[in-house]
Design a protein around this motif. Structure first.
Motif, mmCIF file in Angstrom:
data_model
loop_
_atom_site.group_PDB
_atom_site.id
_atom_site.type_symbol
_atom_site.label_atom_id
_atom_site.label_comp_id
_atom_site.label_asym_id
_atom_site.label_seq_id
_atom_site.Cartn_x
_atom_site.Cartn_y
_atom_site.Cartn_z
ATOM 1 N N ARG A 173 0.832 -1.209 0.000
ATOM 2 C CA ARG A 173 0.000 0.000 0.000
ATOM 3 C C ARG A 173 0.863 1.253 0.000
ATOM 4 N N GLY A 174 1.896 1.265 0.851
ATOM 5 C CA GLY A 174 2.783 2.420 0.896
ATOM 6 C C GLY A 174 3.494 2.638 -0.430
ATOM 7 N N ALA A 175 3.954 1.548 -1.050
ATOM 8 C CA ALA A 175 4.630 1.660 -2.346
ATOM 9 C C ALA A 175 3.676 2.181 -3.406
ATOM 10 N N THR A 176 2.431 1.700 -3.365
ATOM 11 C CA THR A 176 1.445 2.156 -4.347
ATOM 12 C C THR A 176 1.151 3.638 -4.181
ATOM 13 N N LEU A 177 1.062 4.098 -2.949
ATOM 14 C CA LEU A 177 0.842 5.527 -2.703
ATOM 15 C C LEU A 177 1.986 6.364 -3.260
ATOM 16 N N ILE A 192 -6.054 0.086 -11.241
ATOM 17 C CA ILE A 192 -6.602 -1.241 -10.998
ATOM 18 C C ILE A 192 -5.659 -2.003 -10.076
ATOM 19 N N MET A 193 -6.216 -2.611 -9.025
ATOM 20 C CA MET A 193 -5.418 -3.434 -8.118
ATOM 21 C C MET A 193 -6.341 -4.421 -7.424
ATOM 22 N N ASP A 194 -5.800 -5.479 -6.825
ATOM 23 C CA ASP A 194 -6.654 -6.471 -6.175
ATOM 24 C C ASP A 194 -7.075 -5.992 -4.786
ATOM 25 N N ARG A 195 -7.966 -6.739 -4.169
ATOM 26 C CA ARG A 195 -8.585 -6.271 -2.921
ATOM 27 C C ARG A 195 -7.617 -6.241 -1.745
ATOM 28 N N GLY A 196 -6.441 -6.864 -1.891
ATOM 29 C CA GLY A 196 -5.454 -6.804 -0.824
ATOM 30 C C GLY A 196 -4.890 -5.407 -0.608
ATOM 31 N N TYR A 197 -5.085 -4.522 -1.575
ATOM 32 C CA TYR A 197 -4.573 -3.156 -1.475
ATOM 33 C C TYR A 197 -5.549 -2.217 -0.765
ATOM 34 N N GLU A 198 -6.747 -2.663 -0.528
ATOM 35 C CA GLU A 198 -7.795 -1.772 -0.027
ATOM 36 C C GLU A 198 -7.432 -1.152 1.324
ATOM 37 N N SER A 199 -7.561 0.171 1.412
ATOM 38 C CA SER A 199 -7.389 0.893 2.664
ATOM 39 C C SER A 199 -8.028 2.256 2.511
ATOM 40 N N PHE A 200 -8.432 2.842 3.637
ATOM 41 C CA PHE A 200 -9.062 4.163 3.576
ATOM 42 C C PHE A 200 -8.101 5.200 3.011
#
Length: 206
Positions: A173-177, A192-200
């Motif tokens: 998540r941090g890397a994606t941000l 587009i990403m899978d549900r493992g990335y989900e966060s507020f």
């Protein structure tokens, strides 16, 4: 298409050459690559990128064939390993980002949206007890592994960005941000990403 392919390869070689000329901007050893030798900075940078999965001696032979500036030279595997050890990940990160700057995202969905996919994968490394990428387990089966966080341009079929992390400290998540922040100059886009990335936090950023 052949002319475009050749143009891309020529630009890629130029980026590698420019990096080699300024190699001391990316490595700490001021004495590395200062003497003229078969395995100069350009050759050592290009070899890992061009490797085809053969044994290292075959890869060296192919890289130093008769068509190369250093053709005909005999270089040992040990000599190559010692030269390559002088490089740093910063060299290849620079080449990657400069190459992408030369070929920015162009294709859009319905002439409006860029499409970027985010995902991660693990890359095994040779065992090195001093590596920062060690993963220690209780049954003496410790190993070294890197996690690659990648951003892929689905319509142009190119990797737009990536961030490498030690597997033990991976933070997708941090890397994606971080990669999304680099996209601030590109609008609009669909991520587009899978549900493992989900966060507020990630949803808020998007």
């Amino acid at each position: 298409m052949k002319a475009l392919h050749q143009n891309i390869l020529e630009r890629f070689d130029q980026i590698i050459n420019d990096t080699a000329i300024h190699i001391h901007d990316f490595i700490d050893d001021p004495h590395a690559f200062t003497r003229k030798r078969s395995l100069d900075a350009f050759t050592v940078l290009k070899m890992p990128i061009n490797m085809q999965g053969n044994c290292l001696s075959k890869e060296i032979d192919d890289a130093l064939d008769d068509n190369s500036p250093n053709g005909g030279d005999i270089v040992s595997v040990s000599a190559y390993v010692q030269q390559k050890a002088k490089l740093s990940p910063k060299c290849f990160e620079h080449i990657f980002h400069v190459f992408n700057d030369k070929f920015p995202a162009k294709t859009k969905l319905n002439d409006k949206y860029f499409i970027f996919a985010f995902d991660g994968t693990d890359l095994d490394q040779l065992w090195n007890p001093k590596s920062q990428n060690r993963i220690l387990v209780k049954n003496n089966q410790s190993y070294c592994q890197i996690h690659n966080n990648a951003m892929y341009n689905l319509l142009d079929n190119t990797y737009q960005d990536c961030i490498l992390q030690a597997k033990a400290q991976m933070d997708e998540r941090g890397a994606t941000l971080r990669m999304l922040k680099r996209l601030d100059c590109i609008h609009p886009y669909i991520a587009i990403m899978d549900r493992g990335y989900e966060s507020f936090n990630l949803i808020e950023k998007l």
